[in-house]
Write an enzyme that holds these catalytic residues in place. Structure first.
Site, PDB file in Angstrom:
ATOM      1  N   SER A  62       0.814  -1.220   0.000  1.00 17.16           N
ATOM      2  CA  SER A  62       0.000   0.000   0.000  1.00 17.16           C
ATOM      3  C   SER A  62       0.847   1.269   0.000  1.00 17.16           C
ATOM      4  O   SER A  62       1.772   1.420   0.807  1.00 17.16           O
ATOM      5  CB  SER A  62      -0.883  -0.027   1.257  1.00 17.16           C
ATOM      6  OG  SER A  62      -1.254   1.283   1.632  1.00 17.16           O
ATOM      7  N   GLY A  63       0.491   2.191  -0.870  1.00 14.66           N
ATOM      8  CA  GLY A  63       1.192   3.477  -0.901  1.00 14.66           C
ATOM      9  C   GLY A  63       0.957   4.246   0.379  1.00 14.66           C
ATOM     10  O   GLY A  63       1.872   4.858   0.936  1.00 14.66           O
ATOM     11  N   LEU A  64      -0.293   4.191   0.859  1.00 12.90           N
ATOM     12  CA  LEU A  64      -0.618   4.898   2.103  1.00 12.90           C
ATOM     13  C   LEU A  64       0.218   4.339   3.250  1.00 12.90           C
ATOM     14  O   LEU A  64       0.838   5.097   4.017  1.00 12.90           O
ATOM     15  CB  LEU A  64      -2.117   4.739   2.418  1.00 12.90           C
ATOM     16  CG  LEU A  64      -2.554   5.244   3.796  1.00 12.90           C
ATOM     17  CD1 LEU A  64      -2.389   6.753   3.893  1.00 12.90           C
ATOM     18  CD2 LEU A  64      -4.006   4.848   4.082  1.00 12.90           C
ATOM     19  N   ASP A 108       1.028  10.471   1.979  1.00  9.82           N
ATOM     20  CA  ASP A 108       0.747   9.662   0.786  1.00  9.82           C
ATOM     21  C   ASP A 108       0.596  10.585  -0.427  1.00  9.82           C
ATOM     22  O   ASP A 108      -0.417  10.577  -1.115  1.00  9.82           O
ATOM     23  CB  ASP A 108      -0.547   8.850   1.054  1.00  9.82           C
ATOM     24  CG  ASP A 108      -0.815   7.821  -0.037  1.00  9.82           C
ATOM     25  OD1 ASP A 108       0.094   7.543  -0.835  1.00  9.82           O
ATOM     26  OD2 ASP A 108      -1.953   7.305  -0.080  1.00  9.82           O
ATOM     27  N   ASP A 132       1.053  -0.932  -5.041  1.00 12.44           N
ATOM     28  CA  ASP A 132       0.210   0.243  -5.271  1.00 12.44           C
ATOM     29  C   ASP A 132       1.150   1.281  -5.898  1.00 12.44           C
ATOM     30  O   ASP A 132       1.870   1.989  -5.212  1.00 12.44           O
ATOM     31  CB  ASP A 132      -0.334   0.718  -3.921  1.00 12.44           C
ATOM     32  CG  ASP A 132      -1.037   2.056  -4.015  1.00 12.44           C
ATOM     33  OD1 ASP A 132      -1.228   2.556  -5.134  1.00 12.44           O
ATOM     34  OD2 ASP A 132      -1.392   2.590  -2.944  1.00 12.44           O
ATOM     35  N   ASP A 164       0.606   3.991  -7.463  1.00 16.08           N
ATOM     36  CA  ASP A 164       0.073   5.357  -7.615  1.00 16.08           C
ATOM     37  C   ASP A 164      -0.163   5.659  -9.098  1.00 16.08           C
ATOM     38  O   ASP A 164      -0.738   4.859  -9.804  1.00 16.08           O
ATOM     39  CB  ASP A 164       1.014   6.378  -6.960  1.00 16.08           C
ATOM     40  CG  ASP A 164       1.085   6.197  -5.454  1.00 16.08           C
ATOM     41  OD1 ASP A 164       0.164   5.555  -4.896  1.00 16.08           O
ATOM     42  OD2 ASP A 164       2.042   6.676  -4.831  1.00 16.08           O
ATOM     43  N   GLU A 196      -3.141   4.144 -11.009  1.00 16.34           N
ATOM     44  CA  GLU A 196      -4.419   4.848 -10.857  1.00 16.34           C
ATOM     45  C   GLU A 196      -4.468   6.072 -11.772  1.00 16.34           C
ATOM     46  O   GLU A 196      -3.428   6.684 -12.064  1.00 16.34           O
ATOM     47  CB  GLU A 196      -4.643   5.241  -9.383  1.00 16.34           C
ATOM     48  CG  GLU A 196      -3.639   6.229  -8.832  1.00 16.34           C
ATOM     49  CD  GLU A 196      -3.718   6.362  -7.303  1.00 16.34           C
ATOM     50  OE1 GLU A 196      -3.702   5.315  -6.615  1.00 16.34           O
ATOM     51  OE2 GLU A 196      -3.767   7.506  -6.820  1.00 16.34           O
ATOM     52  N   LYS A 229       0.197  12.381  -6.527  1.00 16.76           N
ATOM     53  CA  LYS A 229      -1.176  11.985  -6.180  1.00 16.76           C
ATOM     54  C   LYS A 229      -1.520  12.401  -4.742  1.00 16.76           C
ATOM     55  O   LYS A 229      -0.647  12.785  -3.934  1.00 16.76           O
ATOM     56  CB  LYS A 229      -1.352  10.466  -6.362  1.00 16.76           C
ATOM     57  CG  LYS A 229      -0.386   9.577  -5.611  1.00 16.76           C
ATOM     58  CD  LYS A 229      -0.614   9.413  -4.144  1.00 16.76           C
ATOM     59  CE  LYS A 229      -1.983   8.974  -3.772  1.00 16.76           C
ATOM     60  NZ  LYS A 229      -2.123   7.504  -3.789  1.00 16.76           N
ATOM     61  N   ASN A 275      -4.087  10.894  -1.470  1.00 17.53           N
ATOM     62  CA  ASN A 275      -4.863   9.715  -1.088  1.00 17.53           C
ATOM     63  C   ASN A 275      -6.342   9.924  -1.405  1.00 17.53           C
ATOM     64  O   ASN A 275      -6.881  11.021  -1.224  1.00 17.53           O
ATOM     65  CB  ASN A 275      -4.674   9.412   0.405  1.00 17.53           C
ATOM     66  CG  ASN A 275      -5.368   8.113   0.784  1.00 17.53           C
ATOM     67  OD1 ASN A 275      -6.549   8.100   1.104  1.00 17.53           O
ATOM     68  ND2 ASN A 275      -4.635   7.026   0.701  1.00 17.53           N
ATOM     69  N   SER A 276      -6.969   8.856  -1.837  1.00 22.10           N
ATOM     70  CA  SER A 276      -8.348   8.945  -2.335  1.00 22.10           C
ATOM     71  C   SER A 276      -9.333   9.444  -1.292  1.00 22.10           C
ATOM     72  O   SER A 276     -10.399   9.952  -1.640  1.00 22.10           O
ATOM     73  CB  SER A 276      -8.800   7.561  -2.811  1.00 22.10           C
ATOM     74  OG  SER A 276      -7.877   7.074  -3.744  1.00 22.10           O
ATOM     75  N   ARG A 305      -6.656   1.224 -12.071  1.00 22.99           N
ATOM     76  CA  ARG A 305      -7.568   1.682 -11.010  1.00 22.99           C
ATOM     77  C   ARG A 305      -8.240   2.964 -11.453  1.00 22.99           C
ATOM     78  O   ARG A 305      -7.564   3.941 -11.803  1.00 22.99           O
ATOM     79  CB  ARG A 305      -6.736   1.904  -9.748  1.00 22.99           C
ATOM     80  CG  ARG A 305      -7.370   2.786  -8.696  1.00 22.99           C
ATOM     81  CD  ARG A 305      -6.502   2.728  -7.452  1.00 22.99           C
ATOM     82  NE  ARG A 305      -6.831   3.721  -6.469  1.00 22.99           N
ATOM     83  CZ  ARG A 305      -6.257   3.779  -5.263  1.00 22.99           C
ATOM     84  NH1 ARG A 305      -5.323   2.878  -4.931  1.00 22.99           N
ATOM     85  NH2 ARG A 305      -6.594   4.718  -4.415  1.00 22.99           N
ATOM     86  N   HIS A 324     -12.707   2.086  -7.258  1.00 19.98           N
ATOM     87  CA  HIS A 324     -12.593   2.539  -5.877  1.00 19.98           C
ATOM     88  C   HIS A 324     -13.764   3.443  -5.520  1.00 19.98           C
ATOM     89  O   HIS A 324     -14.241   4.221  -6.360  1.00 19.98           O
ATOM     90  CB  HIS A 324     -11.262   3.298  -5.705  1.00 19.98           C
ATOM     91  CG  HIS A 324     -10.788   3.321  -4.289  1.00 19.98           C
ATOM     92  ND1 HIS A 324     -11.351   2.583  -3.292  1.00 19.98           N
ATOM     93  CD2 HIS A 324      -9.752   4.003  -3.704  1.00 19.98           C
ATOM     94  CE1 HIS A 324     -10.707   2.799  -2.156  1.00 19.98           C
ATOM     95  NE2 HIS A 324      -9.729   3.663  -2.374  1.00 19.98           N
TER      96      HIS A 324
END
Ligand code: SPV
Ligand code: MG
Length: 531
Positions: free
Chosen positions: A35-37, A47, A74, A76, A103, A109, A111-112, A148, A179
């Site tokens: 996970s990037g986060l 992130d 991930d 990104d 993504e 980026k 975080n979503s 993504r 997502h």
């Protein structure tokens, strides 16, 4: 690849370093989400691509080494344009990473779950070019490219999500990640109702955790990313325990609730290193023991009768010089057989064995007192000798089962009438003393004109040699206790040689002394010191 394309449920468990990757594997997860986060949080940054892509790569390398299931990075936005993506795919393949998720947002980026509505999406064509570049540059057919779409996250709705998902699948994406940050699964379910099935779907149910997996399976989703739950578990545990420790200032507050260090060693696979060390490292004298026969006393003039090993030389007891010499050769396990004035022989460190019959018994009685200590590789030393370090190191270089150190300078060192433990050897040692000569005879009855050296009281036993000595001691204890009580080491060696056991010798020339009495002590003390 098959994991994500099959109709079996696959859960990709988040991990963010080598340890969490290993724990995810041990828990049974069949794949890992890098996970990037979580990786950025574990590195202490946001992130937002604050950690560079090569820093992420470095973390991945540890994760890949520590785990044995496929890792999906991930990735990104791919850290740049199509060209950066190509290089990323090469580097991931080189490190054994199984796939990358890209993504459709812009670099750097966000975080979503942060300000999602304001996040700009990449142009569809540009992003499709990235996906094609990723697929074109992979060398391993099994490498997975997950596309993504953040259409829901950015507030674009179902039509945009479907349009993008279809375009990405057409561009070669193996799997589509759709997502959503809603607290329920309505967006995901609506997407699935209209999805063509052009590629399998994977979802990240972080915001709708109470929805049962089976509902999604019924809707045609088989792949799930548990995206940050290892990191959040770690943070929960750390916050709780560190606060308690800070408040209590007492390790016992948490001691019985946390894993022991042995569990950490297990996770690090310390056992494997131990096995490999014994296989690949030379097995030096580090495992050897030393046994000092220090049961006798001597008359030291004004100092009177003393245990010889406790006589002071250059400011400290003879025994402490010997222990230091052993330590320098990596020998830490030292045994001392004491007898005369045994209470006096009390340095910290050695194991002590007692020969209380020292006044009427000989060396073998002392040796037998430490019978259980004689195991593996053992240096046996008289307690009244002082010697230069190189003598012990030369002796330890011998691989032979039984080796003694003998001094070729005996004639010039000793008065003609002194009783000496003389040795007759055959063969000439090589430059490095490796091919030691063979002992033919040893004892105080060896004619002086035949002797090639004087035994200086140092004997090394290895493997079969140790076992032969122990066997003989046991036999004597059983069948000839009186011989065991009276005999000396020369007799032991002679008996072994007569039974076919080879005894080797390494040659030295001076640089040692036996401290028998006041005179020898003075002689040693008067040696000029060469600075
Ligand atoms: C991550 O784990 O970094 C993800 C998933 O990208 S999410 O945080 O939900 O965006
Ligand atoms: Mg991410």
């Amino acid at each position: 690849m098959e994991l994500l394309t099959s109709r079996e449920v696959t859960i990709l468990m988040e991990a963010h370093n080598g340890l969490s990757a290993k724990l995810a594997c041990e828990a049974g997860f069949e794949a890992i989400w890098a996970s990037g986060l979580s990786i950025s949080a574990a590195l202490g940054v946001r992130d937002n691509n604050e950690a560079s892509w090569t820093q992420v790569l470095e973390v991945l390398e540890f994760m890949a080494d520590a785990s044995d299931v496929p890792i999906l990075l991930d990735g990104d936005t791919g850290y740049g344009n199509f060209n950066n993506v190509r290089r990323l795919v090469h580097k991931l393949e080189q490190r054994g990473v199984a796939g990358v998720c890209l993504e459709d947002k812009l670099f750097p980026k966000t975080n979503s779950f942060i300000d999602g509505e304001r996040q700009a999406l990449a142009e569809v064509d540009e992003f499709c070019g990235k996906l094609r570049a990723a697929k074109d540059s992979q060398r391993d057919d099994g490498f997975v490219v997950v596309a993504r779409t953040e259409a829901f996250i950015a507030g674009w709705g179902i039509q945009e999500a479907l349009l993008r998902a279809n375009a990405y699948a057409e561009s070669g994406a193996d799997v589509i990640l759709v997502h959503s940050k809603r607290k329920d699964s309505t967006e995901i379910m609506r997407f699935m109702e209209q999805w063509s099935g052009a590629a399998p779907v994977v979802i990240v149910p972080t915001k709708y955790p109470s929805e049962p997996i089976d509902r999604f399976v019924d809707a045609g989703i088989y792949n799930f990313i548990f995206a940050n739950h290892a990191l959040r578990t770690t943070v929960t545990a750390l916050q709780r325990n560190l606060r308690r420790l800070y408040e209590s200032r007492d390790l016992m507050t948490i001691e019985n609730e946390i894993v022991g260090v042995d569990e950490i060693f297990r996770l690090q696979n310390v056992q494997e290193l131990k096995r490999s060390e014994s296989r690949y490292l030379p097995q030096p004298s580090a495992t050897a023991r030393a046994l000092v026969l220090a049961a006798t006393g001597g008359n030291f003039g004004e100092r009177g009768e003393m245990a010889k090993s406790m006589v002071f030389i250059s400011g400290r007891p003879l025994l402490s010089w010997q222990i230091e010499a052993f330590n320098k050769q990596g020998i830490k396990d030292v045994g001392v057989v004491r007898g005369f004035n045994k209470a006096q022989v009390n340095l910290q460190g050695p194991h002590y064995f007692d020969n209380d019959d020292f006044a009427s018994s000989g060396e073998l009685a002392s040796l037998y007192a430490a019978r259980d200590f004689i195991e593996g590789d053992v240096v046996i030393a008289y307690g009244d000798i002082i010697f230069d370090d190189f003598i012990l190191s030369n002796l330890m270089a011998s691989e032979a089962p039984i080796t003694i150190a003998i001094d070729a300078s005996w004639k010039i060192r000793n008065r003609a009438d002194k009783v000496l433990d003389l040795v007759v050897t055959e063969g000439v040692p090589s430059a490095f003393g490796r091919s030691a000569s063979v002992v033919r005879r040893i004892g105080s009855d060896v004619p002086r004109d035949q002797a090639t050296g004087e035994w200086c009281g140092l004997l090394l036993l290895r493997g079969e040699g140790t076992r032969a000595v122990c066997r003989l001691l046991d036999e004597l204890a059983r069948d000839a206790p009186e011989t065991l009580r009276k005999a000396n080491i020369e007799t032991l060696l002679t008996t072994l040689m007569q039974s076919g056991q080879e005894v080797s010798a390494v040659h030295i020339y001076g640089h040692w002394n036996d401290i028998d009495d006041e005179a020898s002590l003075l002689a040693e003390a008067e040696q000029p010191t060469i600075a």
